[in-house]
Design an enzyme around this catalytic site. Structure first.
Site, short mmCIF file in Angstrom:
data_model
loop_
_atom_site.label_atom_id
_atom_site.label_comp_id
_atom_site.label_asym_id
_atom_site.label_seq_id
_atom_site.Cartn_x
_atom_site.Cartn_y
_atom_site.Cartn_z
N GLU A 1 -1.16 -8.95 2.86
CA GLU A 1 -0.98 -9.62 4.15
C GLU A 1 -2.29 -10.16 4.74
OE1 GLU A 1 -0.46 -6.37 3.54
OE2 GLU A 1 -1.07 -5.08 5.20
N CYS B 1 0.82 -1.20 0.00
CA CYS B 1 0.00 0.00 0.00
C CYS B 1 0.87 1.26 0.00
CB CYS B 1 -0.98 -0.03 1.16
SG CYS B 1 -2.46 0.93 0.80
N HIS C 1 -3.41 -4.75 0.17
CA HIS C 1 -2.72 -5.33 1.33
C HIS C 1 -2.75 -6.86 1.23
CE1 HIS C 1 -2.31 -1.74 3.89
NE2 HIS C 1 -3.42 -1.33 3.31
#
Ligand code: GLN
Length: 541
Positions: free
Chosen positions: A515, A388, A513
């Site tokens: 993750e 990001c 993102h």
């Protein structure tokens, strides 16, 4: 609902103090129930008056976890998804602000015409409604209650859950209470009194726990367990000792060994089933493997005092490490420090790492330091992963390297001559901060032959977002002509989702993102590729 489809509800409260790992415990119980073939949902009820976690300070509250449907939630949702390996939605995170806002809106709409609107029954009914809705259709619905029993603000929530038992039938509900058993160094003993008091607090709220989970830093003796059973009026087999563990992924195995899932099943009248936890055991063995080589990964960040702030990023790095048979040693690099020091000192600060990660962030504090990190990685062929804001600074670093010396994001410098990252047209003029960013899943088409496409092994992916600023298309031609690869685009090609450099060992960054979609046993392809490259560099050194 047919009788055999009755949802069973398990409520998890906490006492004595916060930070005992209630979220991990709830997620772990979910794991061992799912391992028995039951369908499981998890939900967090938070007593704060916030509407969601989007405006909470991550340094205080930990990361904001984003769900596929764009809810900005508490970090416990991240644990739930990683443990359960399911995507949860907006309904899994309920903060009291949402409950109160709904009741007040209903009052204005005339829903309660003539009635006095009160905490009981209106707020409590609204809470119960959210629990019922989220649990619908699942075999088990596990609900974690934020905060500690005895907090003034969680009274209404506890009252709602007390009534809930009567509403759905006592045979369909189990209450679990997580407490702390401290160790007194002077007398070499574990003290059960705080736990007893915590259980008394819960009983004062009208809830008698079925199970007590006792967190302790030392093994709990049989005598202490008996004492807890006697004074808390809970079966001895329903007292579960939760020792401090090396890895949180061990907790499901500990709960399984303690027989917790079987006890809960018995409590709510469900026939016990055998659990399949081989994969989970394999994961724990892999995590604890002593021979794994250590990789030094530098995370360039702003909020340094609390690991929780980047929980999902850390878990994603670790998962990629396990899959590559290495142990990532994560080091903080303070972005503001990096920004203040002389260039040569900044280089020295960055030289020790096998790979660099720049995670998400807001505001201009530390941004120059992050740009320095991206520049360093670019120049010295150090594996770089940008998430990001980490993509935004990578684009800025690249633009500066090809002569756009003052390139920036307009978030930091609204007057820059080269606004390579800029706010989207439809985001301009938004003054309301809560829930107004580009949030949740958006499709991304991967550019054929790009490294990203190879890593994913797919053409089209869905990834989660949380940002206002985007790659500025006015600079697209100049940047790509100079060698920047756009490896992922929105289906209409208007939004840049992934950038990479092809003449670099690994330089990749995404506007989304990744993750949030990483799992302990299935690392995200971008993290996986990053760690594999970091390992290569490490071995070559
Ligand atoms: N501050 C940047 C934006 O709003 C990046 C956000 C983030 O990293 N999550 O676009």
């Amino acid at each position: 609902m047919a009788k055999n489809q009755q949802t069973k509800y398990v409520f998890v409260t906490g006492g004595v103090l916060s930070g005992l790992g209630k979220g991990i415990t709830a997620a772990s119980l979910g794991t061992i129930l799912k391992a028995r073939g039951f369908s499981v949902n998890l939900q967090k009820l938070d007593p704060y008056l916030n509407t969601d976690a989007g405006t909470l300070n991550p340094a205080e509250h930990g990361e904001t976890f984003v769900t596929h449907d764009g809810a900005e939630t508490d970090l416990d949702l991240g644990h739930y998804e990683r443990f359960l390996d399911e995507e949860l939605g907006r309904g899994s995170s309920v903060m009291n602000g949402r409950i109160y806002a709904q009741v007040i809106a209903d009052e204005r709409a005339g829903k309660y015409l003539g009635k006095t609107v009160q905490i009981i029954p209106h707020i409590t009914n609204e809470i119960q409604h959210h629990v019922l809705e989220a649990g619908r259709g699942f075999d088990f619905h596990l609900v974690e209650i934020g905060g500690t029993v005895g907090d003034y603000e969680s009274m209404a929530t506890l009252e709602a859950l007390r009534q809930f038992r009567r509403k759905v039938g006592a045979e369909n509900v189990a209450y679990l209470h997580l407490v702390y058993v401290p160790y007194l160094e002077a007398s070499h003993e574990l003290k059960t009194k705080p736990a007893q008091n915590a259980v008394r607090d819960l009983r004062e709220a009208g809830i008698h726990p079925d199970v007590i989970l006792a967190r302790a830093d030392r093994p709990i003796s049989a005598a202490a367990m008996r004492k807890l059973s006697l004074f808390c009026d809970v079966d001895e087999e329903a007292i579960v000792a939760l020792p401090t563990v090396k890895t949180v992924y061990e907790v499901p195995l500990i709960l399984e060994r303690a027989g917790l899932a079987d006890y809960v099943c018995k409590q709510v009248g469900v026939k016990p089933r055998k659990a399949k936890l081989d994969n989970w055991q394999k994961l724990v063995d892999l995590i604890k493997h002593p021979d794994h080589r250590t990789l030094k990964i530098g995370v360039v960040a702003k909020y340094m005092d609390n690991e929780d702030t980047y929980m999902s990023v850390f878990e994603a790095i670790k998962a990629a490490g396990w899959a590559n048979r290495v142990r990532p040693e994560i080091h903080w690099i303070e972005a503001e420090q990096l920004e203040k020091v002389k260039p040569s000192e900044a280089e020295a600060m960055l030289a020790a790492y096998d790979g660099l990660v720049v995670p998400g962030g807001f505001g201009s504090r530390g941004v120059e330091g992050k740009i320095r990190a991206a520049t360093y990685a670019m120049k010295h062929d150090v594996p770089y992963l940008g998430l990001c804001l980490g993509m935004q600074v990578a684009v800025i670093a690249f633009a500066r390297s090809i002569g756009m010396k003052s390139a920036n994001t307009t978030e930091t410098n609204p007057k820059t001559k080269y606004p390579v990252i800029d706010i989207m047209e439809h985001q301009k003029g938004i003054t309301e901060k809560g829930g107004t960013m580009r949030l949740g899943n958006y499709p991304c088409h991967l550019t054929p032959k790009s490294r990203a496409a190879k890593l994913y092994g797919e053409k089209k992916v869905l990834e989660r977002h949380r940002h206002r600023y985007e790659f500025n298309n006015a600079f697209r031609d100049d940047l790509t002509a100079a060698g920047l690869t756009l490896a992922g685009l929105s289906p209409d090609k208007q939004l840049v989702e992934i950038i990479e450099l092809s003449d670099h060992s690994f330089f990749m960054a995404s506007q989304f993102h990744p993750e949030f979609k990483s799992r302990p046993q299935r690392p995200h392809p971008m993290f996986d590729g990053f760690i594999a490259s970091a390992l290569k560099r490490h071995l070559a050194a």
